[in-house]
Design an enzyme around this catalytic site. Structure first.
Site, PDB file in Angstrom:
ATOM      1  N   ASP A 226       0.867  -1.195   0.000  1.00  0.00           N
ATOM      2  CA  ASP A 226       0.000   0.000   0.000  1.00  0.00           C
ATOM      3  C   ASP A 226       0.901   1.242   0.000  1.00  0.00           C
ATOM      4  O   ASP A 226       2.128   1.136   0.131  1.00  0.00           O
ATOM      5  CB  ASP A 226      -0.933   0.001   1.232  1.00  0.00           C
ATOM      6  CG  ASP A 226      -1.947   1.142   1.204  1.00  0.00           C
ATOM      7  OD1 ASP A 226      -2.323   1.596   0.104  1.00  0.00           O
ATOM      8  OD2 ASP A 226      -2.374   1.598   2.284  1.00  0.00           O
TER       9      ASP A 226
ATOM     10  N   TYR B 204      -1.414   8.041  -2.510  1.00  0.00           N
ATOM     11  CA  TYR B 204      -1.708   7.536  -3.853  1.00  0.00           C
ATOM     12  C   TYR B 204      -3.039   8.088  -4.383  1.00  0.00           C
ATOM     13  O   TYR B 204      -3.230   8.176  -5.580  1.00  0.00           O
ATOM     14  CB  TYR B 204      -1.787   6.012  -3.824  1.00  0.00           C
ATOM     15  CG  TYR B 204      -0.467   5.300  -4.051  1.00  0.00           C
ATOM     16  CD1 TYR B 204       0.756   5.943  -3.856  1.00  0.00           C
ATOM     17  CD2 TYR B 204      -0.451   3.973  -4.467  1.00  0.00           C
ATOM     18  CE1 TYR B 204       1.955   5.269  -4.069  1.00  0.00           C
ATOM     19  CE2 TYR B 204       0.733   3.303  -4.688  1.00  0.00           C
ATOM     20  CZ  TYR B 204       1.937   3.947  -4.495  1.00  0.00           C
ATOM     21  OH  TYR B 204       3.115   3.284  -4.718  1.00  0.00           O
ATOM     22  N   GLY B 205      -3.927   8.437  -3.469  1.00  0.00           N
ATOM     23  CA  GLY B 205      -5.289   8.829  -3.864  1.00  0.00           C
ATOM     24  C   GLY B 205      -5.398  10.152  -4.577  1.00  0.00           C
ATOM     25  O   GLY B 205      -6.475  10.534  -5.022  1.00  0.00           O
TER      26      GLY B 205
ATOM     27  N   CYS C 167      -4.640  -1.652  -1.781  1.00  0.00           N
ATOM     28  CA  CYS C 167      -4.890  -0.230  -2.043  1.00  0.00           C
ATOM     29  C   CYS C 167      -5.963  -0.129  -3.117  1.00  0.00           C
ATOM     30  O   CYS C 167      -5.750  -0.588  -4.250  1.00  0.00           O
ATOM     31  CB  CYS C 167      -3.578   0.404  -2.520  1.00  0.00           C
ATOM     32  SG  CYS C 167      -3.757   2.116  -3.033  1.00  0.00           S
TER      33      CYS C 167
ATOM     34  N   SER D  10      -7.085   2.611  -4.502  1.00  0.00           N
ATOM     35  CA  SER D  10      -6.712   3.612  -5.513  1.00  0.00           C
ATOM     36  C   SER D  10      -5.862   2.972  -6.604  1.00  0.00           C
ATOM     37  O   SER D  10      -6.047   3.252  -7.793  1.00  0.00           O
ATOM     38  CB  SER D  10      -5.910   4.754  -4.875  1.00  0.00           C
ATOM     39  OG  SER D  10      -6.570   5.273  -3.759  1.00  0.00           O
TER      40      SER D  10
ATOM     41  N   CYS E 168     -11.323   2.557   0.976  1.00  0.00           N
ATOM     42  CA  CYS E 168      -9.891   2.862   1.060  1.00  0.00           C
ATOM     43  C   CYS E 168      -9.402   2.022   2.231  1.00  0.00           C
ATOM     44  O   CYS E 168     -10.058   2.001   3.287  1.00  0.00           O
ATOM     45  CB  CYS E 168      -9.666   4.340   1.331  1.00  0.00           C
ATOM     46  SG  CYS E 168      -7.961   4.729   1.802  1.00  0.00           S
ATOM     47  N   THR E 169      -8.284   1.323   2.053  1.00  0.00           N
ATOM     48  CA  THR E 169      -7.844   0.397   3.102  1.00  0.00           C
ATOM     49  C   THR E 169      -7.458   1.110   4.394  1.00  0.00           C
ATOM     50  O   THR E 169      -7.398   0.492   5.458  1.00  0.00           O
ATOM     51  CB  THR E 169      -6.666  -0.462   2.602  1.00  0.00           C
ATOM     52  OG1 THR E 169      -5.643   0.410   2.095  1.00  0.00           O
ATOM     53  CG2 THR E 169      -7.120  -1.432   1.525  1.00  0.00           C
ATOM     54  N   HIS E 170      -7.210   2.412   4.311  1.00  0.00           N
ATOM     55  CA  HIS E 170      -6.921   3.157   5.545  1.00  0.00           C
ATOM     56  C   HIS E 170      -8.155   3.239   6.455  1.00  0.00           C
ATOM     57  O   HIS E 170      -8.022   3.268   7.679  1.00  0.00           O
ATOM     58  CB  HIS E 170      -6.480   4.593   5.216  1.00  0.00           C
ATOM     59  CG  HIS E 170      -5.040   4.729   4.832  1.00  0.00           C
ATOM     60  ND1 HIS E 170      -4.540   4.292   3.626  1.00  0.00           N
ATOM     61  CD2 HIS E 170      -3.982   5.268   5.505  1.00  0.00           C
ATOM     62  CE1 HIS E 170      -3.242   4.558   3.571  1.00  0.00           C
ATOM     63  NE2 HIS E 170      -2.876   5.152   4.696  1.00  0.00           N
TER      64      HIS E 170
HETATM   65  N1  DGL Z   1      -4.952   2.958   1.228  1.00  0.00           N
HETATM   66  C1  DGL Z   1      -5.037   3.349  -0.126  1.00  0.00           C
HETATM   67  C2  DGL Z   1      -6.362   3.073  -0.780  1.00  0.00           C
HETATM   68  O1  DGL Z   1      -6.983   2.087  -0.433  1.00  0.00           O
HETATM   69  C3  DGL Z   1      -4.340   4.624  -0.549  1.00  0.00           C
HETATM   70  C4  DGL Z   1      -4.582   5.878   0.222  1.00  0.00           C
HETATM   71  C5  DGL Z   1      -3.708   7.004  -0.302  1.00  0.00           C
HETATM   72  O2  DGL Z   1      -2.486   6.865  -0.323  1.00  0.00           O
HETATM   73  O3  DGL Z   1      -4.287   8.003  -0.759  1.00  0.00           O
HETATM   74  O4  DGL Z   1      -6.783   3.737  -1.671  1.00  0.00           O
END
Ligand code: DGL
Length: 280
Positions: free
Chosen positions: A23, A55-56, A87, A89, A201-203
């Protein structure tokens, strides 16, 4: 390369699948939690590309080339039996490209639209993701296929991703902050009918408690973690021979030292890594 030797264990010869989880930051740890429940004997190498975080908000070409480059490098270097692109995104854009260049199964993480549509009784669903995932054709295709009978209210928030990273760094986010992020939903005329929100989003599952405290009317907060872990389990059982190639050290790697403070490392402790490495 800086190695943190505090908790290092000597590698042992064990039979265990070796899974690379990737990620931009700590979000993929929400997927690691599910994988550990389903495949407790797996060895996990976790790679966080915090040099390119978040990444988003990256443009598609940068995200595509960076993800292919860094995941291919990790594949060659660590030789996992399976890779989880933890991830949304990246998965909603890069998966076919990665699968074409890597010689191991790659499991993606994409918005859990299907189970959310099945759970909702009001047929009004919230989709909380990064700005990138929100505007992907792939996301619209999932909605058209699995939730044609639902109204889906989409909210993209880079601020919530940042909120999760800061929580890991020991900074206590305030309730107002999360309420402010959710106000993007509240402003929608159909918000009062939303009973289910997809955490795409995995966060975000890492702050599920804070989210449900701030929006108690939501009955279901749905993420893809369990489905991903079940897919991993099924792929591993159909990979004869791969199960014996285990590395016994659970590692977490970062592509930048930025933000990797002692408090941040302490925040990582519950995730069971033996070794923290900063690639430089
Ligand atoms: N955790 C990621 C996702 O599921 C990326 C979050 C990021 O870096 O913006 O999209």
């Amino acid at each position: 390369m800086i190695l943190d030797h505090e908790n290092i264990r000597r590698p042992a010869m064990i039979n265990a699948p070796h899974i690379l989880v990737f990620d931009s930051g700590v979000g993929g740890l929400s997927i690691v939690q599910h994988i550990r429940l389903h495949v407790p004997h797996a060895t996990i190498t976790y790679l966080a590309d915090n040099l390119f975080f978040p990444y988003g908000v990256l443009d598609d070409q940068t995200l595509l080339s960076r993800t292919c480059e860094i995941v291919s490098w990790a594949h060659n270097h660590y030789q996992p039996s399976l890779i989880v692109l933890a991830c949304n995104s990246a998965s909603t854009l890069v998966l076919p490209h990665l699968r074409a260049i890597l010689g191991v199964p790659v499991v993606g993480v994409v918005p859990a639209i299907k189970p959310a549509a099945a759970m909702s009784t009001t047929n009004v669903i919230g989709l909380l993701a990064t700005p990138a995932t929100i505007q992907r054709d792939y996301t619209d295709e999932l909605i058209a296929e699995f939730a044609p009978h639902c109204e889906v209210i989409k909210v993209g928030s880079a601020a919530l991703v940042d909120f999760v990273e800061r929580k890991m760094a020991g900074l206590k986010p305030t309730e107002n902050e999360i309420k402010h992020i959710l106000s993007l939903f509240n402003q929608h005329p159909r918000w009062s009918s939303v009973d289910t929100v997809v955490l795409a989003c995995t966060h975000f599952p890492l702050v599920k408690r804070e989210l449900s405290d701030a929006a108690p009317s939501i009955k279901h907060w749905v993420d893809s973690g369990d489905a991903v872990a079940r897919r991993v389990t099924s792929l591993l059982t159909s990979l004869p021979g791969e199960l014996s190639s285990g590395a016994a050290v659970n590692r977490i790697l970062f592509t930048s030292s930025s933000g990797i403070t002692d408090t941040f490392k302490k925040g990582l402790q519950p995730f069971g890594f033996d070794e923290i490495t900063i690639l430089a």
